[in-house]
Enzyme design. Structure first.
Site, PDB file in Angstrom:
ATOM      1  N   HIS A   5       0.855  -1.087   0.065  1.00 25.27           N
ATOM      2  CA  HIS A   5      -0.017  -0.205  -0.014  1.00 25.27           C
ATOM      3  C   HIS A   5       0.747   1.274  -0.097  1.00 25.27           C
ATOM      4  O   HIS A   5       0.584   2.159  -0.518  1.00 25.27           O
ATOM      5  CB  HIS A   5      -0.814   0.056   1.377  1.00 25.27           C
ATOM      6  CG  HIS A   5      -1.728  -1.210   1.312  1.00 25.27           C
ATOM      7  ND1 HIS A   5      -1.909  -1.937   2.394  1.00 25.27           N
ATOM      8  CD2 HIS A   5      -2.275  -2.073   0.290  1.00 25.27           C
ATOM      9  CE1 HIS A   5      -2.569  -3.044   2.294  1.00 25.27           C
ATOM     10  NE2 HIS A   5      -2.653  -3.111   0.981  1.00 25.27           N
ATOM     11  N   CYS A  43      -6.189   1.135 -19.045  1.00 25.48           N
ATOM     12  CA  CYS A  43      -5.661   1.792 -17.772  1.00 25.48           C
ATOM     13  C   CYS A  43      -4.849   0.953 -17.019  1.00 25.48           C
ATOM     14  O   CYS A  43      -4.737   1.464 -15.875  1.00 25.48           O
ATOM     15  CB  CYS A  43      -7.154   2.134 -16.706  1.00 25.48           C
ATOM     16  SG  CYS A  43      -7.817   0.803 -16.032  1.00 25.48           S
TER      17      CYS A  43
HETATM   18  C1  PEP Z   1      -5.470  -3.367 -13.724  1.00 22.84           C
HETATM   19  O1  PEP Z   1      -5.220  -4.392 -13.150  1.00 22.84           O
HETATM   20  O2  PEP Z   1      -4.693  -3.037 -14.700  1.00 22.84           O
HETATM   21  C2  PEP Z   1      -5.698  -1.976 -12.969  1.00 22.84           C
HETATM   22  C3  PEP Z   1      -5.746  -0.871 -13.463  1.00 22.84           C
HETATM   23  O3  PEP Z   1      -6.071  -2.191 -11.433  1.00 22.84           O
HETATM   24  P1  PEP Z   1      -5.450  -2.409 -10.297  1.00 22.84           P
HETATM   25  O4  PEP Z   1      -3.781  -2.173 -10.805  1.00 22.84           O
HETATM   26  O5  PEP Z   1      -5.722  -1.500  -9.334  1.00 22.84           O
HETATM   27  O6  PEP Z   1      -5.605  -3.905 -10.053  1.00 22.84           O
END
Ligand code: PEP
Ligand code: MG
Length: 747
Positions: free
Chosen positions: A364, A677
């Protein structure tokens, strides 16, 4: 000390103190010390070996071996009996040294004449500084009492080494905390920074390892332990109602604070002439050594508790509280063994960089450091023992390198790198307002990822068109209790205010896996990444999800609202989540709250299964965003947090690109807006390839927008698409080499 009495050992320490108090140069001190020890132990030889660098030990003083060997005889860590003591941190006590496995004959020292060998590690707080050795001609095993006495002396030598007592003309010793050190860790966040060390928990400095009056020291120890016990009891009192785990830790503290064995050992150390502080440190050193060797995680945790208690005790004894009176430098680089996200947030953006001895890329704290755009290096071995407050330090988050007290050449090379970065930043600022339109006229939308209020100013600074991913779990992770709905309403409203009408995609809670809320019972799952997380928790325990949806609707207060569900693996999950939204909307309407002006509901595509969902799913879902971090780990079956496998499979592997292409095609068929993303969206070459295969919206860290846009502006997507097509046709495993070559030709 053949009779090994306590008073003998006290006498020796008293003489050592006299040596320390004298005005001799470092080498003379060390020579006198070896003489005193040999005399007191009744051995022909006493030698001190200290680390020259992290791998090499050097004979620094001796009584009995050939004087010419001093500063010439060296051995590598693990080599010979001395190297073995240093590597294992364990005593070697043998009546017949030449017969021991690993014995190394060093002709320059003339040591073959000595049969028995007793080697004691010289350690401070578990950190190996060298080895203290006594040898004698007769084949004898040193008694437990003699070993113990020499351990006490080794402790004092460690303290003296730390205080720089052996440094000076003729000593030829590079003291700890003065030499420059290069530490290689793991990159948690890219970027380069120069500054000065600020220790999250400063080291306690013990200036008086030897004490004159054991009785007084004993009293001091007892008073301090009493104060410690009262403190722990008070913590327990205050923590009534805290969760079971926290109480368990405090109970363990109490158990240690009352532990008779711990007390007895420290009393014995004091009886032999150590000060109360040195006695605590000696026990702490042993505990740290055991931590390093303990296989069992429960045992390791308990030993860490003991370590923490020892720290508290040392602070009480030395009066060096957390506030040591030092001022935080204007350019602080934070050094810590580990740090919680809350603490890191408190330091905020004032930090230039963060270096953690432990920590992990997915921790975190790492998420917060990334959100704050502070370079971060984790797993930087020994950084907390090497660094002192105020030391000059340079952190290269790209290469995961930490230069502590760097020499001139490193400083100038590093500054060049920082200057080049600054230049690039200026170039990026000049294209901030430009759309990312490629040479062949294709425009790619640039959005940013966020998760904290602190991220929002970057919306203007980076030129992002909106927030493509707002990770709402960060707000839950940095607290120690579940936020209330009213708090969430206020927070989300502030986010929307700060976005000034730009689109913000709120992702509902993605907890589970590595993101464990401190106030939720952790689930002991064999494979947490494949376990009960994100939407699975949301649908099974809809209370929190409903509260979050309500908070979002109220925060929108008539403005447009965009919500996205994480980790959807099949159509039905999306439908169920969507039904929750509809129910919440109906409820809010009944309660008379204003409804969002427009409402977009989408899903993250993070599991390969969703790419093959029925076409109806693509028709129904409001929009999709590819979570490449998770999608890639599941596609290649390679844990994104596991350093051994994390980088093994390239994002530009043709198979993975084919999967993305398939998703693009399916979205095109149903006119479903699609974006990407995951972290790869912020890597220029990856972003270029994603755009070339049809992704027209990318969401990334704000700092990546400049570099990605800059490359897109110079590229022709049709050409890149052809390069990718040809590479695949040739049977390349990854299109990276071909794309790199294309880019080389561009410039
Ligand atoms: C991903 O899995 O690409 C994502 C954007 O979510 P996180 O990194 O928060 O799991
Ligand atoms: Mg994800």
């Amino acid at each position: 000390m053949p009779d090994g009495t306590e008073s003998e050992s006290r006498k020796l320490l008293k003489r050592l103190r006299e040596v320390m108090a004298g005005s001799d140069a470092g080498q003379t001190r060390l020579d006198k010390i070896t003489h005193l020890i040999a005399d007191s132990m009744g051995t022909e030889v006493c030698s001190v070996y200290l680390f020259r660098d992290s791998e090499t030990l050097e004979l620094c003083a001796t009584e009995g071996l050939d004087a010419g060997a001093v500063h010439h005889t060296r051995m590598r860590l693990g080599e010979g009996l001395v190297g073995r003591v240093a590597r294992t941190g364990r005593v070697v006590n043998t009546p017949d040294a030449p017969a021991e496995p690993g014995f190394r004959y060093m002709p320059e020292t003339g040591e073959e004449r000595y049969s028995s060998f007793l080697g004691i590690p010289v350690q401070r707080l578990g950190e190996s500084l060298g080895v203290l050795v006594v040898q004698s001609r007769d084949a004898r095993v040193f008694s437990a009492d003699e070993v113990y006495a020499l351990e006490v002396v080794a402790m004092v030598i460690a303290e003296m080494t730390e205080l720089g007592a052996f440094v000076g003309e003729g000593a030829a010793l590079s003291p700890l905390h003065q030499r420059s050190v290069l530490i290689r860790g793991i990159s948690g966040q890219e970027g380069a920074a120069e500054g000065h060390v600020w220790l999250h928990e400063p080291r306690v400095v013990v200036t008086n390892p030897i004490a004159e009056d054991p009785q007084r020291e004993g009293e001091r120890l007892h008073e301090a332990v009493e104060q410690l016990r009262v403190g722990v009891d008070k913590m327990l009192e205050l923590s009534r109602g805290a969760d079971k785990e926290q109480l368990e830790v405090l109970e363990a503290y109490r158990m240690f604070a009352n532990s008779k064995g711990w007390m007895r050992r420290m009393e014995e150390d004091i009886a032999r002439g150590l000060s109360a502080e040195a006695a605590v440190e000696k026990e702490q050193s042993l505990a740290r050594n055991r931590i390093a060797q303990a296989q069992d995680s429960y045992l390791r945790e308990r030993l860490s508790d003991l370590d923490d208690l020892s720290n508290r005790l040392l602070r009480i004894l030395t009066g060096q509280g957390n506030n040591t009176g030092a001022d935080m430098p204007p350019d602080p680089i934070l050094i810590a063994r580990n740090i919680g996200p809350g603490d890191l947030l408190e330091y905020g953006r004032g930090l230039r960089a963060v270096v953690l001895e432990e920590g992990s890329v997915g921790s975190h704290a790492a998420i917060v450091a990334r959100a704050l755009a502070i370079p971060l290096v984790v797993r930087a071995a020994r950084i907390t023992t090497e660094a002192l407050n105020g030391d000059q330090i340079m952190v290269d988050g790209d290469q995961a390198l930490v230069h502590l007290r760097p020499d001139e050449t490193v400083v100038s090379a590093f500054r060049d790198k920082i200057a080049m970065r600054a230049e690039a930043q200026q170039r990026y600022a000049s294209i901030r307002e430009k759309p990312a339109t490629t040479l062949d006229g294709q425009t790619v939308e640039m959005h940013m990822n966020a998760g904290l209020m602190a991220d929002l100013p970057s919306l203007d600074g980076s030129g992002a068109e909106g927030v493509g991913l707002f990770r709402t779990e960060l707000q839950f992770l940095v607290r120690n209790k579940m936020p209330r709905r009213s708090e969430l309403v206020a927070l989300y409203a502030r986010v929307l205010d700060a976005a000034k009408g730009k689109r913000v995609v709120f992702r509902t809670l993605d907890i589970g896996s590595d993101k464990v809320l401190p106030y939720m019972k952790p689930n002991d799952e064999p494979n947490p990444a494949l376990g009960w997380r994100a939407i699975r928790v949301g649908l099974d325990k809809p209370g929190v999800m409903r509260m979050q949806l309500q908070a979002l609707i109220r925060a929108a207060n008539g403005r447009p609202l965009t919500v996205m569900f994480p980790f959807v693996a099949q159509f039905e999950e999306y439908r169920a989540a969507r039904a929750e939204v509809d129910k919440t909307i109906a409820r809010e309407k009944r309660l008379g709250h204003p409804l969002p002006g427009t409402l977009e509901i989408g899903a993250m595509l993070e599991t390969p299964s969703l790419a093959f969902a029925p076409q109806k799913f693509f028709d129904e879902v409001g929009f999709l965003s590819i979570g490449g971090n998770d999608l890639k780990q599941f596609f290649f079956a390679a844990d994104r947090e596991n350093e051994r496998v994390r980088r093994r499979y390239d994002t530009l592997n043709v198979s993975f690109l084919s999967l993305i292409e398939r998703i693009v095609e399916r979205c095109e068929c149903s006119d479903t807006p699609l974006s990407f993303c995951g972290e790869d969206a912020g890597r220029p070459i990856e972003a270029l390839c994603l755009a070339a295969i049809g992704i027209r919206s990318l969401s990334m860290r704000p700092a990546s927008i400049g570099p990605v846009k800059s490359l897109l502006l110079r590229s022709n997507l049709a050409d890149v698409r052809k390069v990718i097509f040809d590479a695949r046709h040739r049977g390349d495993q990854s299109v990276r080499p071909a794309v790199m070559e294309y880019l080389r030709d561009l410039s």
